[in-house]
Design an enzyme around this catalytic site. Sequence first.
Site, mmCIF file in Angstrom:
data_model
loop_
_atom_site.group_PDB
_atom_site.id
_atom_site.type_symbol
_atom_site.label_atom_id
_atom_site.label_comp_id
_atom_site.label_asym_id
_atom_site.label_seq_id
_atom_site.Cartn_x
_atom_site.Cartn_y
_atom_site.Cartn_z
ATOM 1 N N LEU A 135 12.134 -19.875 -3.290
ATOM 2 C CA LEU A 135 11.136 -19.029 -2.649
ATOM 3 C C LEU A 135 9.859 -19.105 -3.485
ATOM 4 O O LEU A 135 9.918 -19.000 -4.712
ATOM 5 C CB LEU A 135 11.611 -17.574 -2.596
ATOM 6 C CG LEU A 135 10.542 -16.582 -2.125
ATOM 7 C CD1 LEU A 135 11.031 -15.775 -0.944
ATOM 8 C CD2 LEU A 135 10.120 -15.633 -3.216
ATOM 9 N N HIS A 148 2.721 2.965 -9.066
ATOM 10 C CA HIS A 148 2.580 1.507 -9.237
ATOM 11 C C HIS A 148 3.809 0.922 -9.946
ATOM 12 O O HIS A 148 4.265 -0.172 -9.600
ATOM 13 C CB HIS A 148 1.305 1.191 -10.023
ATOM 14 C CG HIS A 148 0.043 1.558 -9.288
ATOM 15 N ND1 HIS A 148 -0.166 1.258 -7.962
ATOM 16 C CD2 HIS A 148 -1.080 2.216 -9.691
ATOM 17 C CE1 HIS A 148 -1.351 1.717 -7.579
ATOM 18 N NE2 HIS A 148 -1.924 2.302 -8.612
ATOM 19 N N ASP A 208 0.822 -1.206 0.000
ATOM 20 C CA ASP A 208 0.000 0.000 0.000
ATOM 21 C C ASP A 208 0.860 1.262 0.000
ATOM 22 O O ASP A 208 1.915 1.295 0.637
ATOM 23 C CB ASP A 208 -0.896 -0.022 1.251
ATOM 24 C CG ASP A 208 -2.066 0.912 1.118
ATOM 25 O OD1 ASP A 208 -2.320 1.402 0.006
ATOM 26 O OD2 ASP A 208 -2.720 1.170 2.130
HETATM 27 C C1 FPP Z 1 -1.966 -0.026 -3.251
HETATM 28 O O1 FPP Z 1 -1.468 1.292 -3.245
HETATM 29 C C2 FPP Z 1 -1.400 -0.719 -4.369
HETATM 30 C C3 FPP Z 1 -2.122 -1.334 -5.340
HETATM 31 C C4 FPP Z 1 -3.570 -1.384 -5.398
HETATM 32 C C5 FPP Z 1 -1.423 -1.977 -6.443
HETATM 33 C C6 FPP Z 1 -0.222 -2.775 -6.017
HETATM 34 C C7 FPP Z 1 0.397 -3.225 -7.229
HETATM 35 C C8 FPP Z 1 1.715 -3.183 -7.476
HETATM 36 C C9 FPP Z 1 2.763 -2.799 -6.524
HETATM 37 C C10 FPP Z 1 2.147 -3.641 -8.775
HETATM 38 C C11 FPP Z 1 2.145 -5.120 -8.729
HETATM 39 C C12 FPP Z 1 2.267 -5.610 -10.046
HETATM 40 C C13 FPP Z 1 2.518 -6.885 -10.288
HETATM 41 C C14 FPP Z 1 2.863 -7.239 -11.639
HETATM 42 C C15 FPP Z 1 2.466 -7.930 -9.250
HETATM 43 P P1 FPP Z 1 -2.490 2.456 -3.448
HETATM 44 O O2 FPP Z 1 -2.654 2.715 -4.895
HETATM 45 O O3 FPP Z 1 -3.764 2.112 -2.741
HETATM 46 O O4 FPP Z 1 -1.771 3.626 -2.764
HETATM 47 P P2 FPP Z 1 -2.450 4.778 -1.898
HETATM 48 O O5 FPP Z 1 -3.044 4.109 -0.694
HETATM 49 O O6 FPP Z 1 -1.306 5.647 -1.566
HETATM 50 O O7 FPP Z 1 -3.465 5.451 -2.757
#
Ligand code: FPP
Length: 230
Positions: free
Chosen positions: A113, A19, A2
Amino acid sequence: MDGNGRWANKRFMPRAFGHEQGVDALVRTVKACVVRGIDYLTVFAFSSENWRRPADEVSGLMSLVLVAVARHVERLAQEGVRIRIVGDRSAVSEKVRASWDKAEAATQHNSKLVLSVAFNYGGRWDIVQACQRAVADGLGAADITEAALSRYMALNYAPDPDLFIRTGGELRISNFLLWQTAYSELYFTDCLWPEFGEAELDAAIAAFARRERRFGGVDAAPPALATQGA
Ligand code: FPP
């Protein structure tokens, strides 16, 4: 994982950039786990509820899967990582499904892993799909035990997590591994996911090492799964 959006906003960048940096943090963290001899890492990449985000963010995340698999899977395969996807694949596009299939196939013989990527996953969805599959297999009410249901959960190949880490400062589980985290140690950090790496991982592991685990009893032995109904 997050905090991608906030990390990007703080830099006056689009959330999509956050992201992208989140993928780099993931690759960094996977490598750090390999070095530390961690056997299983499960990450929450897209929840059953994330479809509610603006359409362009959702499609950006889907595209990011394709890019991330193309860019990183070969290297992770060389490092001995096995990738498994958990979640409802029926709702994702054929392209994304094919990409996940490719990542799983390319790494299926690895065992250093196991990286489980929860994608279109929800803890409640998992429990419901386990019950549905158990019933479809002919299990009746008396057969539905903790041990029996565990065999139908999406992560039936992995032990329950010892440590649950949530980045981004929120103090909730948000429908992640509801069944599996019954006795996990919870660790919350304000660190935004794109900044996560070795130092943060070590801080979480150090905090975990200081915890006293009793699993509802008086010693550190996890309870055996109940085989009998309530
Ligand atoms: C939450 O942060 C994150 C997500 C909903 C997406 C997580 C995805 C990735 C890190 C990419 C993963 C990709 C692969 C290929 C596995 P948020 O957007 O809710 O952040 P915020 O709370 O600051 O708005």
